[in-house]
Design an enzyme around this catalytic site. Structure first.
Site, PDB file in Angstrom:
ATOM      1  N   ASP A  76       0.808  -2.179   3.880  1.00  0.00           N
ATOM      2  CA  ASP A  76       1.851  -3.043   3.341  1.00  0.00           C
ATOM      3  C   ASP A  76       2.449  -2.413   2.091  1.00  0.00           C
ATOM      4  O   ASP A  76       1.816  -1.582   1.419  1.00  0.00           O
ATOM      5  CB  ASP A  76       1.309  -4.443   3.056  1.00  0.00           C
ATOM      6  CG  ASP A  76       0.164  -4.450   2.042  1.00  0.00           C
ATOM      7  OD1 ASP A  76      -0.746  -3.611   2.179  1.00  0.00           O
ATOM      8  OD2 ASP A  76       0.171  -5.296   1.123  1.00  0.00           O
ATOM      9  N   GLU A 135      -2.748  -5.697   0.803  1.00  0.00           N
ATOM     10  CA  GLU A 135      -3.291  -5.250  -0.478  1.00  0.00           C
ATOM     11  C   GLU A 135      -2.333  -5.587  -1.612  1.00  0.00           C
ATOM     12  O   GLU A 135      -2.765  -5.895  -2.722  1.00  0.00           O
ATOM     13  CB  GLU A 135      -3.557  -3.746  -0.450  1.00  0.00           C
ATOM     14  CG  GLU A 135      -4.422  -3.240  -1.593  1.00  0.00           C
ATOM     15  CD  GLU A 135      -3.636  -2.892  -2.858  1.00  0.00           C
ATOM     16  OE1 GLU A 135      -4.238  -2.755  -3.932  1.00  0.00           O
ATOM     17  OE2 GLU A 135      -2.378  -2.762  -2.768  1.00  0.00           O
ATOM     18  N   GLU A 136      -1.028  -5.534  -1.321  1.00  0.00           N
ATOM     19  CA  GLU A 136      -0.035  -5.804  -2.349  1.00  0.00           C
ATOM     20  C   GLU A 136       0.152  -7.307  -2.585  1.00  0.00           C
ATOM     21  O   GLU A 136       0.809  -7.700  -3.533  1.00  0.00           O
ATOM     22  CB  GLU A 136       1.314  -5.176  -1.971  1.00  0.00           C
ATOM     23  CG  GLU A 136       1.298  -3.665  -1.794  1.00  0.00           C
ATOM     24  CD  GLU A 136       1.081  -2.910  -3.094  1.00  0.00           C
ATOM     25  OE1 GLU A 136       0.855  -3.549  -4.139  1.00  0.00           O
ATOM     26  OE2 GLU A 136       1.137  -1.666  -3.059  1.00  0.00           O
TER      27      GLU A 136
END
Length: 376
Positions: A76, A135-136
């Site tokens: 991502d 993750e973001e």
């Protein structure tokens, strides 16, 4: 060695798949094909609903037994933003530099590791890739759910390398051996809305909120440690429901973030903020979201493995650092020792994000040296 993969071309293919967090679908298809060509068994699943989902996760495994070397990363990316000189998902190469959202953080790192796998004849043990699409974001359905998947199957790596961009000025100058914890908090002070000309009929929440902000801003949390900088509290927003100049608002809110070292715990910091807020404004409410605790990987074989590979490829003696933001190492540390190492990070999240082609190729060679020592 089942296939030869060019790390730059694979990175371009991944970048051409817009995958703003939370990500799923096409970008995982690209990585899936590359890993299957290298003999990996690929497991994928999508979970969660908006706004934190749907998120796709992938665990790819090749080999069996010990040693088990894991690589963690994410597909991502943050939103592209405006004013790019080219389409941020075109993956253009200009003057030896790959430009695109995710070129730095961290599709090139994932591509470099996959290409390195294609250069190594795996003679023993297990290699796995733990790849998330969140993750973001808040990681609600990301790496913590990968850990659940591994635990359910009693799969446990011996060590994990995270391919986040950690280098500062030159490839190989910095390795992250730990990360600070992070907690976001929102403080709301209620009031009674009314006309500014009749303050006796209102309760203005702004002055008590201002006193809360002032007291918390003046706090000295700690002096840091030998490996961590001091913890710091920063206010990131102050707001009211109405912005009219002649209205006393019915509430006032402040937003803050604390980045903290391993002298602190997230829950303790939340209680500290609650105590200050309710002492000054008894009706104040504090909402908190702990993104992760501080962690540190003690010196050991994983340090030596990565530092030796960097030194052989670049001549650099990397700094072992805990600076910067968080990573999914805050979750993965519960499995085994974790170290972050990847590209120079000057353009991560920026308009015009990019990575030098030469650095991507050199990073893949460093990863190849690490894989060879583990399972070659």
């Amino acid at each position: 060695m089942a296939a030869s993969i060019d790390p730059v071309e694979l990175a371009r293919e991944l970048i051409r798949c817009p995958s703003v967090t939370p990500a799923s679908g096409e970008v995982f298809d690209v990585l899936d094909r590359a890993l299957q060509s290298l003999g990996f068994t690929v497991h994928r699943w999508v979970m969660g609903d908006p706004p934190d989902g749907p998120t796709e996760n992938m665990v790819a495994i090749r080999g069996e037994g010990s040693p088990h070397f894991g690589f963690a990363g994410h597909l991502d990316v943050v939103p592209a933003g405006d004013n790019w000189s080219c389409d941020p998902f075109e993956a253009r190469i200009e003057d030896g530099v790959l430009v695109g959202r995710g070129a730095n953080d961290m599709k090139s790192g994932v591509a470099a590791f996959v290409a390195a796998l294609g250069e190594v004849e795996q003679k023993r043990g297990t290699v796995s890739l733990l790849i998330t699409g969140d993750e973001e974001g808040y990681s609600t359905y990301g790496t913590p759910r990968i850990i659940d998947w591994l635990n359910e199957r009693k799969i446990r790596p011996d060590m994990i390398l995270i391919g986040e961009p950690t280098s500062v000025d030159r490839l190989g100058d910095t390795v992250k051996i730990g990360r600070r914890g992070s907690v976001n908090m929102w403080i709301e002070v209620p009031g009674v809305q009314g006309h500014v000309a009749y303050p006796h009929r209102t309760t203005n929440p702004i002055p008590p909120l201002a006193r809360i902000v002032a007291e918390l801003s003046a706090l000295h949390l700690d002096d840091g440690t030998d490996v961590f900088p001091p913890s710091n509290l920063e206010f990131t927003g102050v707001d009211t429901p109405t912005h009219a100049s002649n209205v006393i608002p019915g509430a006032a809110t402040a937003q803050l973030n604390i980045r903290f070292n391993n002298l602190q715990k997230g829950a303790d910091l939340v209680r500290m903020v609650e105590e200050v807020a309710t002492r000054i404004a008894p009706d104040a409410k504090v909402r908190a979201r702990i993104s992760g605790e501080a962690f540190l990987t003690p010196p050991g074989p994983l340090y030596d493995l990565i530092v030796d590979a960097i030194r052989e490829e670049t001549g650099e003696a990397p700094e072992l650092s805990t600076s910067g933001g968080t990573s999914d190492g805050r979750f993965l540390i519960q499995l085994c020792p974790v170290v972050d190492f990847g590209l120079p990070n000057a353009t991560m999240h920026k308009v015009g994000e990019c990575a030098a082609v030469e650095d991507i190729q050199a990073l893949s060679r460093i990863y190849r040296r690490i894989i060879e020592r583990m399972v070659g």
